[in-house]
Enzyme design. Structure first.
Site, PDB file in Angstrom:
ATOM      1  N   HIS A  64       0.874  -1.173   0.000  1.00 46.36           N
ATOM      2  CA  HIS A  64       0.000   0.000   0.000  1.00 46.36           C
ATOM      3  C   HIS A  64       0.913   1.225   0.000  1.00 46.36           C
ATOM      4  CE1 HIS A  64      -3.925  -2.006   0.875  1.00 46.36           C
ATOM      5  NE2 HIS A  64      -3.082  -2.981   1.179  1.00 46.36           N
ATOM      6  N   HIS A  87      -7.144  -0.854   7.433  1.00 44.83           N
ATOM      7  CA  HIS A  87      -7.870  -2.114   7.609  1.00 44.83           C
ATOM      8  C   HIS A  87      -8.503  -2.181   8.993  1.00 44.83           C
ATOM      9  CE1 HIS A  87      -5.204  -3.156   4.241  1.00 44.83           C
ATOM     10  NE2 HIS A  87      -6.127  -4.039   3.917  1.00 44.83           N
ATOM     11  N   GLU A 186      -7.853 -17.180   7.598  1.00 45.01           N
ATOM     12  CA  GLU A 186      -8.919 -18.050   8.106  1.00 45.01           C
ATOM     13  C   GLU A 186      -8.380 -19.469   8.356  1.00 45.01           C
ATOM     14  OE1 GLU A 186      -8.957 -16.506   5.016  1.00 45.01           O
ATOM     15  OE2 GLU A 186      -9.802 -14.708   5.946  1.00 45.01           O
ATOM     16  N   SER A 205     -11.015  -6.744   3.959  1.00 46.14           N
ATOM     17  CA  SER A 205     -11.344  -5.325   3.692  1.00 46.14           C
ATOM     18  C   SER A 205     -12.686  -5.244   2.977  1.00 46.14           C
ATOM     19  CB  SER A 205     -10.244  -4.690   2.829  1.00 46.14           C
ATOM     20  OG  SER A 205     -10.226  -5.259   1.542  1.00 46.14           O
ATOM     21  N   ASN A 228      -4.333 -16.148  -3.797  1.00 45.99           N
ATOM     22  CA  ASN A 228      -4.093 -17.518  -3.321  1.00 45.99           C
ATOM     23  C   ASN A 228      -5.445 -18.207  -3.224  1.00 45.99           C
ATOM     24  OD1 ASN A 228      -4.253 -15.459  -0.932  1.00 45.99           O
ATOM     25  ND2 ASN A 228      -5.039 -17.384  -0.119  1.00 45.99           N
TER      26      ASN A 228
HETATM   27  N1  HPA Z   1      -7.734 -14.633   3.347  1.00 49.55           N
HETATM   28  C1  HPA Z   1      -7.926 -13.384   3.802  1.00 49.55           C
HETATM   29  N2  HPA Z   1      -7.309 -12.339   3.277  1.00 49.55           N
HETATM   30  C2  HPA Z   1      -6.491 -12.551   2.233  1.00 49.55           C
HETATM   31  C3  HPA Z   1      -6.251 -13.829   1.718  1.00 49.55           C
HETATM   32  C4  HPA Z   1      -6.909 -14.942   2.314  1.00 49.55           C
HETATM   33  O1  HPA Z   1      -6.758 -16.104   1.909  1.00 49.55           O
HETATM   34  N3  HPA Z   1      -5.371 -13.677   0.692  1.00 49.55           N
HETATM   35  C5  HPA Z   1      -5.115 -12.340   0.591  1.00 49.55           C
HETATM   36  N4  HPA Z   1      -5.786 -11.657   1.521  1.00 49.55           N
END
Ligand code: HPA
Length: 265
Positions: A64, A87, A186, A205, A228
């Protein structure tokens, strides 16, 4: 809320003075991977350190920029590029999270474009893929609004602008964004919960900002870069380095895509 609005108005006045503009048309928050879109979308007319403008905090995340930029788009419209997203997990509260949106509104914007890097739940998606946000599930247990402020969130993510995005690239997929509070990623079980709820994208976000934008009367458009596959969907552990790398690799392509969309608004 009144103080938040006042702070946004103060910030807007400072930006007007610094950039010598009367108003903007579009607010544009560029998340991980999206920063180059502004360079391709038009000509920068001002770049201001966000730390000089009331209400913004120093960004804590690599990727950022910490800059507020006013860009004259090729379309002739003006955009405020917010490279200083706060955030929810930074702990400054929901008003700080909503500040970039409220400043855009105070500058006269009619559209708010929110972008992010996020995890993908759909197995058919790959890192580096941009997707349109069609709706969200807010799992922060917070709202940027307070009091008896019953704002409608039907069609929060503008069907009109989503259609424009599909005209630019008909292969774009859409998905429901689930905002978790973070800052931890998570668990695989939480990702399965998000999936069972109807979620396709997980991130930290955008949903709270989108609510603040709707409340301020802005039309919202959101895009996620899938950096990802979400925890447990991908078999390897998640890392912030991987998120940044996916963003850097995808940047030229998604920047061009977003620049094209913005210039059609
Ligand atoms: N989860 C939450 N936030 C994220 C992820 C994710 O897998 N990848 C990039 N930001």
């Amino acid at each position: 809320m009144e103080t938040a609005k006042k702070l946004a108005e103060d910030a807007a006045q400072k930006i007007k003075d610094a950039a010598d503009i009367e108003s903007i048309d579009i607010g544009l928050t560029l998340g991980s991977g999206w920063a180059k879109a502004a360079d391709l979308a038009g000509e920068e007319i001002a770049s201001i350190d966000a730390s000089e403008i009331p209400g913004f905090h120093k960004p804590s995340v690599a990727g950022h920029t910490g800059k507020l930029r006013v860009v004259k788009l090729d379309s002739g419209k003006h955009a405020l590029v917010v490279g200083a997203r706060t955030h929810f997990y930074e702990g400054y509260g929901v008003d700080a999270v909503s500040h970039g949106v409220r400043v855009s509104a105070a500058l006269g914007a009619e559209v708010m474009v929110l972008t992010n890097g996020a995890g993908g739940i759909k197995e058919s998606w790959s890192p580096g893929q941009p997707v349109i946000i069609s709706d969200h599930i807010n799992l922060t247990a917070h709202s940027p609004l307070s009091g008896a402020n019953f704002v409608d969130l039907t069609d929060l993510y503008s069907p009109r602008i989503r259609k424009i995005a599909l005209e630019v690239d008909e292969t774009l997929d859409q998905g429901v964004y689930v905002q978790f509070p973070g800052p931890h990623y998570e668990t695989p079980a939480e990702v399965q919960m998000a999936k069972a709820m109807g979620g396709d994208i997980v991130g930290m976000s955008t949903a709270l900002e989108a609510i603040a934008a709707r409340e301020a009367g802005l039309e919202v458009f959101g895009m996620s870069l899938i950096t990802n596959l979400a925890a447990g969907i991908q078999k390897t552990p998640l890392s912030h380095a991987e998120v940044i790398e996916a963003g850097q690799k995808a940047e030229p392509v998604i920047a061009k895509l977003l620049a094209q969309i913005i210039n059609k608004l």
